[in-house]
Design a protein around this motif. Structure first.
Motif, PDB file in Angstrom:
ATOM      1  N   ALA A  14      59.258  -0.131   3.401  1.00 27.52           N
ATOM      2  CA  ALA A  14      58.288  -0.286   3.928  1.00 27.52           C
ATOM      3  C   ALA A  14      57.368   0.939   4.377  1.00 27.52           C
ATOM      4  CB  ALA A  14      58.623  -1.020   5.048  1.00 27.52           C
ATOM      5  N   ILE A  15      56.061   0.495   4.541  1.00 30.40           N
ATOM      6  CA  ILE A  15      55.066   1.478   5.172  1.00 30.40           C
ATOM      7  C   ILE A  15      54.909   0.841   6.715  1.00 30.40           C
ATOM      8  CG2 ILE A  15      52.837   2.327   5.368  1.00 30.40           C
ATOM      9  CD1 ILE A  15      52.798   2.109   2.325  1.00 30.40           C
ATOM     10  N   VAL A  16      55.192   1.744   7.561  1.00 31.77           N
ATOM     11  CA  VAL A  16      55.416   1.080   9.000  1.00 31.77           C
ATOM     12  C   VAL A  16      54.615   2.312   9.822  1.00 31.77           C
ATOM     13  CG1 VAL A  16      56.811   0.889  10.913  1.00 31.77           C
ATOM     14  CG2 VAL A  16      57.819   0.354   8.694  1.00 31.77           C
ATOM     15  N   SER A  17      53.533   1.598  10.586  1.00 31.88           N
ATOM     16  CA  SER A  17      52.874   2.257  11.741  1.00 31.88           C
ATOM     17  C   SER A  17      53.917   2.781  12.853  1.00 31.88           C
ATOM     18  CB  SER A  17      51.709   1.641  11.955  1.00 31.88           C
ATOM     19  OG  SER A  17      51.034   2.214  13.328  1.00 31.88           O
ATOM     20  N   SER A  18      53.631   3.895  13.378  1.00 28.35           N
ATOM     21  CA  SER A  18      54.349   4.464  14.671  1.00 28.35           C
ATOM     22  C   SER A  18      53.766   3.285  15.650  1.00 28.35           C
ATOM     23  CB  SER A  18      53.928   5.741  14.992  1.00 28.35           C
ATOM     24  OG  SER A  18      52.331   5.942  14.962  1.00 28.35           O
ATOM     25  N   LEU A  19      52.778   2.629  15.673  1.00 31.06           N
ATOM     26  CA  LEU A  19      52.392   1.855  16.750  1.00 31.06           C
ATOM     27  C   LEU A  19      53.335   0.453  16.855  1.00 31.06           C
ATOM     28  CD1 LEU A  19      48.713   1.595  15.980  1.00 31.06           C
ATOM     29  CD2 LEU A  19      49.504   3.200  17.460  1.00 31.06           C
ATOM     30  N   CYS A  20      54.203   0.311  15.921  1.00 28.27           N
ATOM     31  CA  CYS A  20      55.196  -0.758  15.972  1.00 28.27           C
ATOM     32  C   CYS A  20      56.295  -0.178  16.378  1.00 28.27           C
ATOM     33  CB  CYS A  20      55.472  -1.037  14.275  1.00 28.27           C
ATOM     34  SG  CYS A  20      53.881  -1.928  13.818  1.00 28.27           S
ATOM     35  N   HIS A  21      56.717   0.888  17.026  1.00 28.32           N
ATOM     36  CA  HIS A  21      57.837   1.463  17.419  1.00 28.32           C
ATOM     37  C   HIS A  21      57.807   1.098  19.022  1.00 28.32           C
ATOM     38  CE1 HIS A  21      61.502   3.930  17.389  1.00 28.32           C
ATOM     39  NE2 HIS A  21      61.245   4.682  18.170  1.00 28.32           N
ATOM     40  N   LEU A  43      44.691  -8.761  18.993  1.00 30.37           N
ATOM     41  CA  LEU A  43      45.891  -7.849  18.522  1.00 30.37           C
ATOM     42  C   LEU A  43      46.910  -8.589  17.890  1.00 30.37           C
ATOM     43  CD1 LEU A  43      45.999  -5.281  21.609  1.00 30.37           C
ATOM     44  CD2 LEU A  43      44.831  -4.980  19.122  1.00 30.37           C
ATOM     45  N   PRO A  44      47.847  -8.115  17.008  1.00 28.22           N
ATOM     46  CA  PRO A  44      49.300  -8.632  16.931  1.00 28.22           C
ATOM     47  C   PRO A  44      49.927  -8.591  18.276  1.00 28.22           C
ATOM     48  CG  PRO A  44      48.766  -6.934  15.226  1.00 28.22           C
ATOM     49  CD  PRO A  44      47.591  -6.863  16.236  1.00 28.22           C
ATOM     50  N   SER A  45      50.982  -9.119  18.410  1.00 27.35           N
ATOM     51  CA  SER A  45      51.668  -9.408  19.652  1.00 27.35           C
ATOM     52  C   SER A  45      52.268  -8.136  19.999  1.00 27.35           C
ATOM     53  CB  SER A  45      52.868 -10.361  19.331  1.00 27.35           C
ATOM     54  OG  SER A  45      53.964  -9.943  18.770  1.00 27.35           O
ATOM     55  N   ALA A  46      52.496  -8.159  21.215  1.00 25.36           N
ATOM     56  CA  ALA A  46      53.231  -6.755  21.825  1.00 25.36           C
ATOM     57  C   ALA A  46      54.454  -6.512  21.354  1.00 25.36           C
ATOM     58  CB  ALA A  46      53.135  -6.921  23.455  1.00 25.36           C
ATOM     59  N   GLU A  47      55.173  -7.537  20.783  1.00 24.88           N
ATOM     60  CA  GLU A  47      56.382  -7.451  20.102  1.00 24.88           C
ATOM     61  C   GLU A  47      56.468  -6.855  19.050  1.00 24.88           C
ATOM     62  OE1 GLU A  47      57.668 -11.373  19.559  1.00 24.88           O
ATOM     63  OE2 GLU A  47      58.258 -11.916  21.767  1.00 24.88           O
ATOM     64  N   VAL A  48      55.449  -6.864  18.298  1.00 26.46           N
ATOM     65  CA  VAL A  48      55.356  -6.080  16.752  1.00 26.46           C
ATOM     66  C   VAL A  48      54.622  -4.748  16.954  1.00 26.46           C
ATOM     67  CG1 VAL A  48      55.652  -8.103  15.766  1.00 26.46           C
ATOM     68  CG2 VAL A  48      53.426  -7.364  16.090  1.00 26.46           C
ATOM     69  N   MET A  49      53.572  -4.717  17.833  1.00 22.60           N
ATOM     70  CA  MET A  49      52.923  -3.321  17.985  1.00 22.60           C
ATOM     71  C   MET A  49      52.704  -3.100  19.447  1.00 22.60           C
ATOM     72  SD  MET A  49      49.651  -3.044  15.505  1.00 22.60           S
ATOM     73  CE  MET A  49      49.972  -2.609  13.571  1.00 22.60           C
ATOM     74  N   PRO A  50      53.855  -2.726  20.182  1.00 22.48           N
ATOM     75  CA  PRO A  50      54.115  -2.342  21.582  1.00 22.48           C
ATOM     76  C   PRO A  50      53.261  -1.351  21.963  1.00 22.48           C
ATOM     77  CG  PRO A  50      55.945  -1.933  20.452  1.00 22.48           C
ATOM     78  CD  PRO A  50      55.314  -2.780  19.621  1.00 22.48           C
ATOM     79  N   LEU A  51      53.096  -0.136  21.310  1.00 24.79           N
ATOM     80  CA  LEU A  51      52.447   0.942  21.644  1.00 24.79           C
ATOM     81  C   LEU A  51      50.893   0.909  21.609  1.00 24.79           C
ATOM     82  CD1 LEU A  51      54.752   3.813  20.231  1.00 24.79           C
ATOM     83  CD2 LEU A  51      54.778   3.132  22.534  1.00 24.79           C
ATOM     84  N   LEU A  52      50.465   0.248  20.601  1.00 26.56           N
ATOM     85  CA  LEU A  52      49.180  -0.266  20.351  1.00 26.56           C
ATOM     86  C   LEU A  52      48.690  -0.941  21.971  1.00 26.56           C
ATOM     87  CD1 LEU A  52      46.436   0.014  18.964  1.00 26.56           C
ATOM     88  CD2 LEU A  52      47.112  -2.448  17.912  1.00 26.56           C
ATOM     89  N   HIS A  53      49.415  -1.871  22.224  1.00 23.78           N
ATOM     90  CA  HIS A  53      49.179  -2.720  23.542  1.00 23.78           C
ATOM     91  C   HIS A  53      48.951  -1.853  24.803  1.00 23.78           C
ATOM     92  CE1 HIS A  53      49.222  -7.016  22.618  1.00 23.78           C
ATOM     93  NE2 HIS A  53      49.505  -6.471  21.440  1.00 23.78           N
ATOM     94  N   GLN A  54      50.473  -0.625  24.824  1.00 23.71           N
ATOM     95  CA  GLN A  54      50.154   0.100  25.925  1.00 23.71           C
ATOM     96  C   GLN A  54      49.237   1.072  26.248  1.00 23.71           C
ATOM     97  OE1 GLN A  54      53.948   2.269  25.996  1.00 23.71           O
ATOM     98  NE2 GLN A  54      55.142   0.370  25.642  1.00 23.71           N
ATOM     99  N   GLN A  55      48.632   1.449  25.078  1.00 23.73           N
ATOM    100  CA  GLN A  55      47.547   2.442  25.185  1.00 23.73           C
ATOM    101  C   GLN A  55      46.128   1.728  25.313  1.00 23.73           C
ATOM    102  OE1 GLN A  55      47.601   5.672  25.163  1.00 23.73           O
ATOM    103  NE2 GLN A  55      49.848   5.663  24.817  1.00 23.73           N
ATOM    104  N   LEU A  56      45.988   0.580  24.895  1.00 22.89           N
ATOM    105  CA  LEU A  56      44.638  -0.199  24.819  1.00 22.89           C
ATOM    106  C   LEU A  56      44.495  -0.829  26.263  1.00 22.89           C
ATOM    107  CD1 LEU A  56      44.110  -1.807  21.396  1.00 22.89           C
ATOM    108  CD2 LEU A  56      42.793   0.054  22.531  1.00 22.89           C
ATOM    109  N   GLU A  57      45.633  -1.197  26.883  1.00 22.06           N
ATOM    110  CA  GLU A  57      45.580  -1.767  28.063  1.00 22.06           C
ATOM    111  C   GLU A  57      44.912  -1.118  29.361  1.00 22.06           C
ATOM    112  OE1 GLU A  57      49.497  -2.588  29.132  1.00 22.06           O
ATOM    113  OE2 GLU A  57      49.834  -4.553  28.079  1.00 22.06           O
ATOM    114  N   PRO A  58      44.927   0.465  29.393  1.00 23.20           N
ATOM    115  CA  PRO A  58      44.139   1.187  30.628  1.00 23.20           C
ATOM    116  C   PRO A  58      42.912   1.274  29.954  1.00 23.20           C
ATOM    117  CG  PRO A  58      45.797   2.447  29.509  1.00 23.20           C
ATOM    118  CD  PRO A  58      45.923   0.983  28.976  1.00 23.20           C
ATOM    119  N   SER A  59      42.571   1.162  28.613  1.00 24.19           N
ATOM    120  CA  SER A  59      41.189   1.601  28.128  1.00 24.19           C
ATOM    121  C   SER A  59      40.138   0.713  28.046  1.00 24.19           C
ATOM    122  CB  SER A  59      41.384   2.512  26.866  1.00 24.19           C
ATOM    123  OG  SER A  59      42.154   3.353  26.820  1.00 24.19           O
TER     124      SER A  59
END
Length: 302
Positions: A122-129, A172-188
């Protein structure tokens, strides 16, 4: 039995019987019947948490059957590789790759699919970690080998028809599948981070949402030529961070790849390298980045 197993695997990868039926060009009742037959043979019990992978049940004998099927695919020079809608272009048209429906999963769930033999990689993004990793460190899962592919930049884009009306709502996809993307966009982002429907797994569905309302969503602009984005009527939103992700290839740690499979993976790596080499030249016009947000560590140099 092997046909029923293929049905089950597509259910696990795609997340639903409906999408598995569409991918296999079957009626949903046929998919349901195949699963019931396999569940009876292998005494499978559906998982209690339906959002997890391997939700329709697993067993030691079923895993061994999957590993035998994997060996047969490799002997035939084929790999069953998967990714999400954001990164599916890296797999499209690659010789020797068995296409499966794109789907958004958390990184640990992708690792589980690889470990169980549902997919070969699988090709996986670090944003999914689930958490930010220290610089230069890769995630670790039992039975899974993590191969770094490279780093790509993401942009928030909207449809040109709504450019002047964007209210900073980001889809966005849910925070369950891309938690780091949510974390970084919330303050921005001052607007709303809207969780998309779990049924939205195909790229065309996401693009349709941009045409219907003034929302933005993240894309990897380097994965398609600029004229393609322009033909879709997409442009970058103003006053946004530029996000960077690292891509990982997850493989079984006991997998011995034949030459044909190795050539397939080299082609995928070259696609990532070419996309990464485009750098800022690949970014879409309409609003340039105000800052660079490193989403996971600082491994871009690697």
């Amino acid at each position: 039995m092997l046909l029923n197993l293929q049905v089950l695997d597509l259910m696990e990868i795609s997340g639903s019987q409906i999408r598995a039926a569409e991918s296999l060009a079957m009626h949903q009742s046929t998919v349901s019947r195949s699963y019931r037959e396999l569940a009876e043979q292998f005494h499978l019990q559906p998982a209690r948490k339906p959002h997890k992978v391997c939700r329709w049940g697993a067993s030691s004998s079923l895993r061994l059957l999957r590993l035998a099927c994997r060996a047969h695919r490799l002997e035939d020079g084929r790999l069953r590789l998967a990714s999400d809608a954001l990164h599916q272009p890296l797999l499209e048209g690659v010789p020797g790759v068995l296409q499966v429906p794109p789907c958004f999963h958390g990184a640990a769930d992708w690792a589980a699919l690889v470990r169980q033999g549902v997919i070969d990689g699988a090709i996986v993004s670090s944003l999914c970690h689930s958490q930010q990793l220290p610089a230069g460190r890769l995630p670790s899962w039992e039975g899974v080998r993590v191969v770094p592919l490279g780093a790509l930049e993401l942009q928030l884009v909207c449809h040109a028809n709504w450019a002047g009306e964007w209210d900073e709502t980001v889809l966005l996809p849910s925070a369950e599948v891309m938690p780091l993307l949510h974390q970084q966009l919330e303050p921005s982002v001052c607007g709303l981070l809207e969780r998309a429907s779990r049924a939205w797994q195909e790229a065309n569905i996401w693009l349709e949402q941009l045409q219907l309302r003034p929302v933005a969503l993240p894309v990897c602009p380097a994965l398609a030529p600029r004229p393609w984005w322009q033909a879709q009527g997409l442009m970058a939103v103003a006053e946004q961070p530029t996000m960077r992700e690292r891509l990982w290839l997850l493989l079984p740690d006991d997998l011995e790849l034949p030459q044909a499979a190795q050539a397939t993976l080299r082609l995928i790596r070259r696609r990532v390298n070419r996309a990464a080499a485009r750098g800022e030249e690949a970014l879409l016009e309409g609003g340039r980045a105000a800052e660079l947000v490193e989403l996971v560590g600082d491994e871009a140099a690697a």
